[in-house]
Enzyme design. Structure first.
Site, PDB file in Angstrom:
ATOM      1  N   ASN A  52       4.712   0.185  -7.561  1.00  0.00           N
ATOM      2  CA  ASN A  52       4.312   1.158  -6.553  1.00  0.00           C
ATOM      3  C   ASN A  52       4.261   2.556  -7.157  1.00  0.00           C
ATOM      4  O   ASN A  52       4.439   2.728  -8.367  1.00  0.00           O
ATOM      5  CB  ASN A  52       5.262   1.099  -5.349  1.00  0.00           C
ATOM      6  CG  ASN A  52       4.519   1.180  -4.026  1.00  0.00           C
ATOM      7  OD1 ASN A  52       3.844   2.163  -3.755  1.00  0.00           O
ATOM      8  ND2 ASN A  52       4.628   0.138  -3.212  1.00  0.00           N
ATOM      9  N   PRO A  64       0.824  -1.214   0.000  1.00  0.00           N
ATOM     10  CA  PRO A  64       0.000   0.000   0.000  1.00  0.00           C
ATOM     11  C   PRO A  64       0.854   1.258   0.000  1.00  0.00           C
ATOM     12  O   PRO A  64       1.797   1.395   0.780  1.00  0.00           O
ATOM     13  CB  PRO A  64      -0.816  -0.145   1.286  1.00  0.00           C
ATOM     14  CG  PRO A  64      -0.980  -1.627   1.434  1.00  0.00           C
ATOM     15  CD  PRO A  64       0.331  -2.209   0.971  1.00  0.00           C
ATOM     16  N   CYS A  65       0.502   2.188  -0.889  1.00  0.00           N
ATOM     17  CA  CYS A  65       1.422   3.283  -1.216  1.00  0.00           C
ATOM     18  C   CYS A  65       0.983   4.637  -0.706  1.00  0.00           C
ATOM     19  O   CYS A  65       1.599   5.635  -1.031  1.00  0.00           O
ATOM     20  CB  CYS A  65       1.565   3.351  -2.743  1.00  0.00           C
ATOM     21  SG  CYS A  65      -0.028   3.577  -3.587  1.00  0.00           S
ATOM     22  N   GLN A  66      -0.087   4.724   0.068  1.00  0.00           N
ATOM     23  CA  GLN A  66      -0.619   6.034   0.461  1.00  0.00           C
ATOM     24  C   GLN A  66       0.417   6.969   1.080  1.00  0.00           C
ATOM     25  O   GLN A  66       0.381   8.173   0.820  1.00  0.00           O
ATOM     26  CB  GLN A  66      -1.797   5.862   1.435  1.00  0.00           C
ATOM     27  CG  GLN A  66      -3.068   5.399   0.760  1.00  0.00           C
ATOM     28  CD  GLN A  66      -3.140   3.886   0.665  1.00  0.00           C
ATOM     29  OE1 GLN A  66      -2.153   3.193   0.923  1.00  0.00           O
ATOM     30  NE2 GLN A  66      -4.286   3.363   0.290  1.00  0.00           N
ATOM     31  N   PHE A 105       3.301   7.677   0.248  1.00  0.00           N
ATOM     32  CA  PHE A 105       4.177   8.324  -0.719  1.00  0.00           C
ATOM     33  C   PHE A 105       3.429   8.816  -1.947  1.00  0.00           C
ATOM     34  O   PHE A 105       4.037   9.268  -2.897  1.00  0.00           O
ATOM     35  CB  PHE A 105       5.279   7.357  -1.154  1.00  0.00           C
ATOM     36  CG  PHE A 105       6.041   6.791   0.012  1.00  0.00           C
ATOM     37  CD1 PHE A 105       6.727   7.622   0.873  1.00  0.00           C
ATOM     38  CD2 PHE A 105       6.043   5.435   0.256  1.00  0.00           C
ATOM     39  CE1 PHE A 105       7.421   7.107   1.958  1.00  0.00           C
ATOM     40  CE2 PHE A 105       6.735   4.907   1.332  1.00  0.00           C
ATOM     41  CZ  PHE A 105       7.427   5.754   2.190  1.00  0.00           C
TER      42      PHE A 105
END
Length: 368
Positions: free
Chosen positions: A131, A91-93, A95
Protein backbone atom coordinates in the site's frame (compact mmCIF):
# COMPACT_ATOMS: atom_id res chain seq x y z
CA UNK A 1 -8.74 -28.88 5.43
CA UNK A 2 -8.17 -27.60 8.96
CA UNK A 3 -7.81 -23.83 8.82
CA UNK A 4 -4.99 -23.88 11.36
CA UNK A 5 -2.76 -26.32 9.45
CA UNK A 6 0.81 -25.00 9.29
CA UNK A 7 2.85 -28.03 8.29
CA UNK A 8 5.32 -27.63 5.43
CA UNK A 9 6.15 -31.33 5.13
CA UNK A 10 6.08 -32.55 1.56
CA UNK A 11 5.74 -28.99 0.30
CA UNK A 12 5.62 -28.73 -3.49
CA UNK A 13 5.01 -25.80 -5.80
CA UNK A 14 1.39 -26.89 -6.15
CA UNK A 15 0.85 -26.89 -2.38
CA UNK A 16 1.27 -23.11 -2.16
CA UNK A 17 -1.75 -21.11 -3.27
CA UNK A 18 -2.25 -17.34 -3.42
CA UNK A 19 -5.53 -15.47 -3.37
CA UNK A 20 -5.05 -11.84 -4.42
CA UNK A 21 -7.70 -9.42 -3.14
CA UNK A 22 -8.08 -6.12 -5.05
CA UNK A 23 -6.03 -7.77 -7.80
CA UNK A 24 -6.42 -5.07 -10.44
CA UNK A 25 -4.66 -5.84 -13.71
CA UNK A 26 -2.54 -8.49 -12.01
CA UNK A 27 0.70 -6.67 -11.21
CA UNK A 28 1.15 -8.28 -7.80
CA UNK A 29 -0.15 -11.65 -8.98
CA UNK A 30 2.20 -11.65 -11.96
CA UNK A 31 5.18 -10.82 -9.75
CA UNK A 32 4.29 -13.59 -7.30
CA UNK A 33 3.93 -16.01 -10.21
CA UNK A 34 7.36 -15.00 -11.53
CA UNK A 35 8.76 -15.83 -8.10
CA UNK A 36 7.32 -19.34 -8.39
CA UNK A 37 4.08 -19.05 -6.42
CA UNK A 38 0.80 -20.43 -7.72
CA UNK A 39 -1.87 -17.73 -7.88
CA UNK A 40 -5.22 -19.49 -7.56
CA UNK A 41 -7.60 -16.54 -7.74
CA UNK A 42 -7.82 -12.77 -7.95
CA UNK A 43 -10.74 -10.67 -6.77
CA UNK A 44 -11.69 -7.22 -8.01
CA UNK A 45 -14.85 -5.20 -8.55
CA UNK A 46 -13.69 -3.96 -11.97
CA UNK A 47 -14.56 -6.41 -14.78
CA UNK A 48 -11.77 -4.89 -16.89
CA UNK A 49 -9.32 -6.77 -14.70
CA UNK A 50 -10.50 -10.21 -15.83
CA UNK A 51 -8.61 -10.40 -19.12
CA UNK A 52 -5.17 -9.23 -17.90
CA UNK A 53 -5.29 -11.30 -14.73
CA UNK A 54 -6.40 -14.55 -16.32
CA UNK A 55 -4.31 -14.17 -19.49
CA UNK A 56 -1.02 -13.28 -17.82
CA UNK A 57 -1.20 -15.27 -14.58
CA UNK A 58 -3.56 -18.17 -15.23
CA UNK A 59 -5.49 -17.32 -12.06
CA UNK A 60 -9.27 -17.42 -11.87
CA UNK A 61 -10.82 -13.95 -11.79
CA UNK A 62 -13.70 -13.29 -9.42
CA UNK A 63 -15.60 -10.09 -10.20
CA UNK A 64 -16.93 -9.16 -6.79
CA UNK A 65 -16.81 -6.46 -4.15
CA UNK A 66 -14.46 -7.75 -1.46
CA UNK A 67 -17.02 -6.77 1.17
CA UNK A 68 -19.25 -9.48 -0.33
CA UNK A 69 -16.53 -12.15 -0.20
CA UNK A 70 -16.86 -14.68 2.63
CA UNK A 71 -14.17 -16.65 4.41
CA UNK A 72 -15.66 -19.84 2.95
CA UNK A 73 -15.29 -18.37 -0.55
CA UNK A 74 -11.58 -17.78 -0.06
CA UNK A 75 -11.02 -21.15 1.60
CA UNK A 76 -12.59 -22.75 -1.46
CA UNK A 77 -10.29 -20.83 -3.82
CA UNK A 78 -7.26 -21.98 -1.84
CA UNK A 79 -8.29 -25.58 -2.44
CA UNK A 80 -6.11 -28.21 -0.76
CA UNK A 81 -2.96 -26.07 -0.59
CA UNK A 82 -1.00 -26.60 2.60
CA UNK A 83 0.50 -23.08 2.45
CA UNK A 84 -2.09 -20.38 1.83
CA UNK A 85 -1.05 -16.82 0.99
CA UNK A 86 -3.60 -14.02 1.29
CA UNK A 87 -2.31 -11.05 -0.66
CA UNK A 88 -3.68 -7.70 -1.68
CA UNK A 89 -3.51 -3.96 -2.00
CA UNK A 90 -6.66 -2.31 -0.69
CA UNK A 91 -7.40 0.87 -2.70
CA UNK A 92 -5.23 3.56 -1.17
CA UNK A 93 -6.65 6.90 -2.33
CA UNK A 94 -7.67 8.07 1.17
CA UNK A 95 -4.02 8.00 2.30
CA UNK A 96 -2.14 8.87 -0.88
CA UNK A 97 -0.19 12.09 -1.25
CA UNK A 98 -2.68 13.05 -3.97
CA UNK A 99 -5.60 13.12 -1.53
CA UNK A 100 -4.24 14.44 1.74
CA UNK A 101 -7.11 16.87 1.97
CA UNK A 102 -9.56 13.98 2.43
CA UNK A 103 -10.75 13.14 5.90
CA UNK A 104 -9.79 9.75 7.32
CA UNK A 105 -13.50 8.98 7.59
CA UNK A 106 -13.62 8.47 3.80
CA UNK A 107 -15.46 5.15 3.60
CA UNK A 108 -12.93 3.64 1.20
CA UNK A 109 -10.54 3.00 4.08
CA UNK A 110 -12.96 0.33 5.28
CA UNK A 111 -11.64 -1.90 2.49
CA UNK A 112 -8.58 -2.54 4.64
CA UNK A 113 -10.91 -3.75 7.37
CA UNK A 114 -12.49 -6.13 4.85
CA UNK A 115 -9.04 -7.55 4.17
CA UNK A 116 -8.51 -7.81 7.94
CA UNK A 117 -11.88 -9.54 8.37
CA UNK A 118 -10.94 -12.26 5.92
CA UNK A 119 -7.39 -12.69 7.23
CA UNK A 120 -8.60 -13.15 10.82
CA UNK A 121 -11.40 -15.54 9.83
CA UNK A 122 -9.25 -17.72 7.55
CA UNK A 123 -5.88 -17.47 9.31
CA UNK A 124 -3.82 -18.29 6.19
CA UNK A 125 -0.21 -19.23 6.79
CA UNK A 126 1.07 -16.08 5.05
CA UNK A 127 -0.44 -12.60 4.69
CA UNK A 128 1.04 -9.83 2.58
CA UNK A 129 -0.24 -6.31 2.03
CA UNK A 130 1.18 -3.60 -0.26
CA UNK A 131 0.00 0.00 0.00
CA UNK A 132 0.98 3.67 0.14
CA UNK A 133 3.43 4.78 2.87
CA UNK A 134 0.97 7.30 4.32
CA UNK A 135 -1.24 4.48 5.50
CA UNK A 136 1.30 3.59 8.21
CA UNK A 137 0.49 6.84 10.02
CA UNK A 138 -3.20 6.03 10.31
CA UNK A 139 -4.89 4.33 13.24
CA UNK A 140 -6.50 1.84 10.87
CA UNK A 141 -3.02 0.48 10.02
CA UNK A 142 -2.14 0.04 13.67
CA UNK A 143 -5.43 -1.79 14.20
CA UNK A 144 -4.69 -4.04 11.23
CA UNK A 145 -1.23 -4.99 12.49
CA UNK A 146 -2.51 -5.55 16.03
CA UNK A 147 -5.30 -7.81 14.75
CA UNK A 148 -2.79 -10.00 12.92
CA UNK A 149 -0.50 -10.18 15.93
CA UNK A 150 -3.45 -11.18 18.13
CA UNK A 151 -3.97 -14.17 15.81
CA UNK A 152 -0.40 -15.34 16.32
CA UNK A 153 1.22 -13.78 13.25
CA UNK A 154 4.79 -12.56 13.26
CA UNK A 155 4.42 -9.25 11.43
CA UNK A 156 7.03 -7.06 9.75
CA UNK A 157 6.48 -4.02 7.57
CA UNK A 158 8.50 -1.20 6.11
CA UNK A 159 8.51 1.50 3.50
CA UNK A 160 10.48 0.67 0.37
CA UNK A 161 11.75 2.62 -2.61
CA UNK A 162 10.72 0.62 -5.66
CA UNK A 163 13.81 1.60 -7.66
CA UNK A 164 15.82 -0.71 -5.40
CA UNK A 165 13.81 -3.69 -6.63
CA UNK A 166 14.20 -3.09 -10.36
CA UNK A 167 11.17 -0.82 -10.84
CA UNK A 168 12.27 2.16 -12.97
CA UNK A 169 10.29 4.81 -11.13
CA UNK A 170 10.56 6.81 -7.92
CA UNK A 171 7.67 5.09 -6.20
CA UNK A 172 7.55 4.54 -2.44
CA UNK A 173 5.37 1.76 -1.08
CA UNK A 174 4.49 0.16 2.24
CA UNK A 175 5.01 -3.61 2.30
CA UNK A 176 3.76 -5.91 5.07
CA UNK A 177 4.55 -9.60 5.49
CA UNK A 178 3.06 -11.75 8.23
CA UNK A 179 3.44 -15.46 8.93
CA UNK A 180 2.00 -18.05 11.28
CA UNK A 181 5.19 -20.07 10.82
CA UNK A 182 7.76 -17.66 12.25
CA UNK A 183 9.49 -14.38 11.51
CA UNK A 184 9.28 -13.24 7.90
CA UNK A 185 10.84 -10.20 6.30
CA UNK A 186 11.01 -8.58 2.90
CA UNK A 187 14.35 -9.49 1.37
CA UNK A 188 16.82 -6.72 0.76
CA UNK A 189 17.09 -5.14 -2.69
CA UNK A 190 18.72 -7.27 -5.38
CA UNK A 191 20.64 -4.31 -6.75
CA UNK A 192 21.45 -0.71 -6.02
CA UNK A 193 21.78 0.07 -9.75
CA UNK A 194 18.80 2.21 -10.64
CA UNK A 195 17.10 1.44 -13.96
CA UNK A 196 16.64 4.57 -16.01
CA UNK A 197 13.93 5.77 -18.37
CA UNK A 198 16.31 5.35 -21.32
CA UNK A 199 17.10 1.74 -20.40
CA UNK A 200 13.41 0.88 -20.28
CA UNK A 201 11.75 2.83 -23.10
CA UNK A 202 14.65 4.26 -25.08
CA UNK A 203 14.46 1.64 -27.82
CA UNK A 204 10.73 1.90 -28.51
CA UNK A 205 9.81 3.22 -31.96
CA UNK A 206 9.04 6.92 -32.21
CA UNK A 207 5.40 7.99 -32.43
CA UNK A 208 3.68 11.36 -32.49
CA UNK A 209 1.13 12.88 -30.15
CA UNK A 210 -2.16 11.21 -30.97
CA UNK A 211 -0.35 8.46 -32.86
CA UNK A 212 -0.25 4.68 -32.47
CA UNK A 213 2.48 2.30 -33.59
CA UNK A 214 1.10 -0.32 -36.01
CA UNK A 215 2.83 -3.21 -34.24
CA UNK A 216 1.58 -2.42 -30.73
CA UNK A 217 -1.73 -0.67 -30.20
CA UNK A 218 -0.81 0.13 -26.59
CA UNK A 219 2.16 2.12 -27.87
CA UNK A 220 -0.22 5.01 -28.36
CA UNK A 221 0.06 8.58 -27.11
CA UNK A 222 -2.71 11.00 -26.27
CA UNK A 223 -3.30 13.99 -28.49
CA UNK A 224 -2.02 17.46 -27.64
CA UNK A 225 -3.84 20.73 -28.16
CA UNK A 226 -1.95 23.33 -30.22
CA UNK A 227 -0.92 25.26 -27.09
CA UNK A 228 0.24 22.10 -25.28
CA UNK A 229 2.27 21.15 -28.33
CA UNK A 230 4.00 24.52 -28.09
CA UNK A 231 4.47 23.99 -24.37
CA UNK A 232 6.13 20.60 -24.68
CA UNK A 233 8.42 21.92 -27.38
CA UNK A 234 9.48 24.61 -24.92
CA UNK A 235 10.04 22.04 -22.14
CA UNK A 236 13.42 20.68 -21.10
CA UNK A 237 14.00 17.19 -19.64
CA UNK A 238 13.82 17.61 -15.87
CA UNK A 239 12.72 21.22 -16.25
CA UNK A 240 9.47 22.94 -15.33
CA UNK A 241 6.86 25.21 -16.84
CA UNK A 242 8.93 28.06 -15.43
CA UNK A 243 11.27 27.49 -18.39
CA UNK A 244 8.51 28.53 -20.80
CA UNK A 245 7.90 32.00 -22.20
CA UNK A 246 5.29 33.74 -20.08
CA UNK A 247 2.87 33.63 -22.99
CA UNK A 248 2.66 29.81 -22.65
CA UNK A 249 2.04 29.68 -18.91
CA UNK A 250 -1.39 28.56 -17.78
CA UNK A 251 -3.52 30.84 -15.59
CA UNK A 252 -3.24 28.36 -12.71
CA UNK A 253 0.55 28.76 -12.74
CA UNK A 254 0.25 32.49 -12.25
CA UNK A 255 -1.84 32.04 -9.10
CA UNK A 256 -0.01 31.53 -5.81
CA UNK A 257 -1.38 28.00 -5.35
CA UNK A 258 -0.22 26.91 -8.81
CA UNK A 259 3.38 27.97 -8.25
CA UNK A 260 3.91 25.04 -5.87
CA UNK A 261 3.40 22.42 -8.61
CA UNK A 262 6.39 22.86 -10.93
CA UNK A 263 6.48 19.23 -12.12
CA UNK A 264 3.21 19.38 -14.06
CA UNK A 265 3.76 19.73 -17.80
CA UNK A 266 7.25 18.32 -17.33
CA UNK A 267 9.46 16.04 -19.40
CA UNK A 268 11.13 12.97 -17.93
CA UNK A 269 14.91 12.62 -17.99
CA UNK A 270 16.64 9.81 -19.86
CA UNK A 271 19.30 9.09 -17.24
CA UNK A 272 16.99 8.91 -14.20
CA UNK A 273 14.07 6.75 -13.06
CA UNK A 274 10.60 7.95 -13.97
CA UNK A 275 8.29 9.70 -11.52
CA UNK A 276 5.51 7.65 -9.90
CA UNK A 277 3.08 6.37 -12.50
CA UNK A 278 -0.48 7.46 -11.72
CA UNK A 279 -3.82 6.68 -13.35
CA UNK A 280 -3.37 9.89 -15.37
CA UNK A 281 0.18 9.17 -16.49
CA UNK A 282 -0.76 9.35 -20.18
CA UNK A 283 -1.47 13.09 -19.94
CA UNK A 284 1.28 15.68 -20.46
CA UNK A 285 -0.40 18.15 -18.10
CA UNK A 286 -0.92 15.64 -15.26
CA UNK A 287 2.65 15.47 -13.99
CA UNK A 288 6.15 14.89 -15.33
CA UNK A 289 4.84 12.55 -18.00
CA UNK A 290 6.29 14.20 -21.09
CA UNK A 291 8.58 12.00 -23.18
CA UNK A 292 12.23 13.03 -22.69
CA UNK A 293 12.76 13.69 -26.41
CA UNK A 294 9.62 13.30 -28.50
CA UNK A 295 6.93 15.99 -28.41
CA UNK A 296 4.25 13.97 -26.65
CA UNK A 297 3.28 12.38 -23.37
CA UNK A 298 4.46 8.82 -22.73
CA UNK A 299 2.43 6.08 -24.35
CA UNK A 300 0.37 3.51 -22.48
CA UNK A 301 2.97 0.85 -23.28
CA UNK A 302 5.75 3.05 -21.97
CA UNK A 303 3.79 3.64 -18.77
CA UNK A 304 3.37 -0.13 -18.35
CA UNK A 305 7.08 -0.72 -18.90
CA UNK A 306 7.92 1.96 -16.34
CA UNK A 307 5.63 0.09 -13.93
CA UNK A 308 7.89 -2.96 -14.65
CA UNK A 309 5.32 -4.92 -16.63
CA UNK A 310 7.04 -7.02 -19.34
CA UNK A 311 6.78 -5.82 -22.96
CA UNK A 312 4.37 -8.61 -23.90
CA UNK A 313 1.96 -8.14 -20.99
CA UNK A 314 -1.58 -8.24 -22.35
CA UNK A 315 -4.08 -5.77 -20.94
CA UNK A 316 -6.85 -6.10 -23.53
CA UNK A 317 -8.52 -8.78 -25.61
CA UNK A 318 -8.10 -8.36 -29.36
CA UNK A 319 -11.65 -7.05 -29.71
CA UNK A 320 -11.41 -4.54 -26.85
CA UNK A 321 -11.05 -0.86 -27.61
CA UNK A 322 -8.02 1.01 -26.34
CA UNK A 323 -9.18 3.86 -24.11
CA UNK A 324 -6.76 6.02 -22.17
CA UNK A 325 -8.92 6.33 -19.08
CA UNK A 326 -9.47 2.58 -18.75
CA UNK A 327 -5.87 1.56 -19.49
CA UNK A 328 -4.44 4.41 -17.42
CA UNK A 329 -6.43 3.18 -14.43
CA UNK A 330 -5.30 -0.44 -14.89
CA UNK A 331 -1.64 0.54 -15.29
CA UNK A 332 -1.43 3.35 -12.74
CA UNK A 333 -3.24 1.45 -9.97
CA UNK A 334 -1.17 -1.72 -10.41
CA UNK A 335 1.35 -3.06 -7.94
CA UNK A 336 4.67 -2.98 -9.84
CA UNK A 337 5.32 -6.61 -10.82
CA UNK A 338 9.00 -6.40 -9.88
CA UNK A 339 8.01 -5.44 -6.34
CA UNK A 340 5.53 -8.34 -6.32
CA UNK A 341 8.34 -10.63 -7.43
CA UNK A 342 10.52 -9.48 -4.52
CA UNK A 343 7.64 -10.19 -2.14
CA UNK A 344 7.24 -13.65 -3.68
CA UNK A 345 10.93 -14.47 -3.32
CA UNK A 346 10.79 -13.35 0.31
CA UNK A 347 7.90 -15.73 0.95
CA UNK A 348 9.76 -18.62 -0.68
CA UNK A 349 12.92 -17.86 1.27
CA UNK A 350 10.89 -17.81 4.48
CA UNK A 351 9.30 -21.18 3.69
CA UNK A 352 12.71 -22.62 2.88
CA UNK A 353 13.98 -21.49 6.26
CA UNK A 354 10.97 -23.03 7.98
CA UNK A 355 11.41 -26.31 6.13
CA UNK A 356 15.15 -26.67 6.68
CA UNK A 357 15.55 -24.82 9.94
CA UNK A 358 18.39 -22.87 8.33
CA UNK A 359 18.62 -19.91 5.99
CA UNK A 360 19.10 -20.86 2.32
CA UNK A 361 22.52 -20.39 0.70
CA UNK A 362 23.20 -16.82 -0.42
CA UNK A 363 21.50 -16.06 -3.72
CA UNK A 364 19.35 -19.18 -3.63
CA UNK A 365 15.76 -18.08 -3.81
CA UNK A 366 14.27 -21.25 -5.28
CA UNK A 367 12.37 -23.31 -2.73
CA UNK A 368 11.77 -26.45 -4.74
Amino acid sequence: MDQTTTSTEGTSSDSIAVVDLFCGAGGLAYGLKQAGLHVAAGVDLDPSCRFPLETNTGATFVCRDVSAVTADDVIGWFGEASIRVLAGCAPCQPFSTYSQSRKSEDNRWTLLREFQRLAVAIRPEIVTMENVPGLANQSIWKEFVAALEAEGYKVTWREVLCTEFGVPQNRRRLVLLASQLGKIELAGPDTKDLRTVKQVIGELPAITAGGTHPDDRLHTASSLSPINLRRIRASKPGGTWRDWPKSLRAKCHVRKTGKTYPAVYGRMEWNKPAPTMTTQCYGFGNGRFGHPEQDRAISLREAALLQSFPPDYQFLDADDEVTFNRLGTLIGNAVPPKLGEAIGHSIRTHLSQVRDGLPPPQGQLSLF
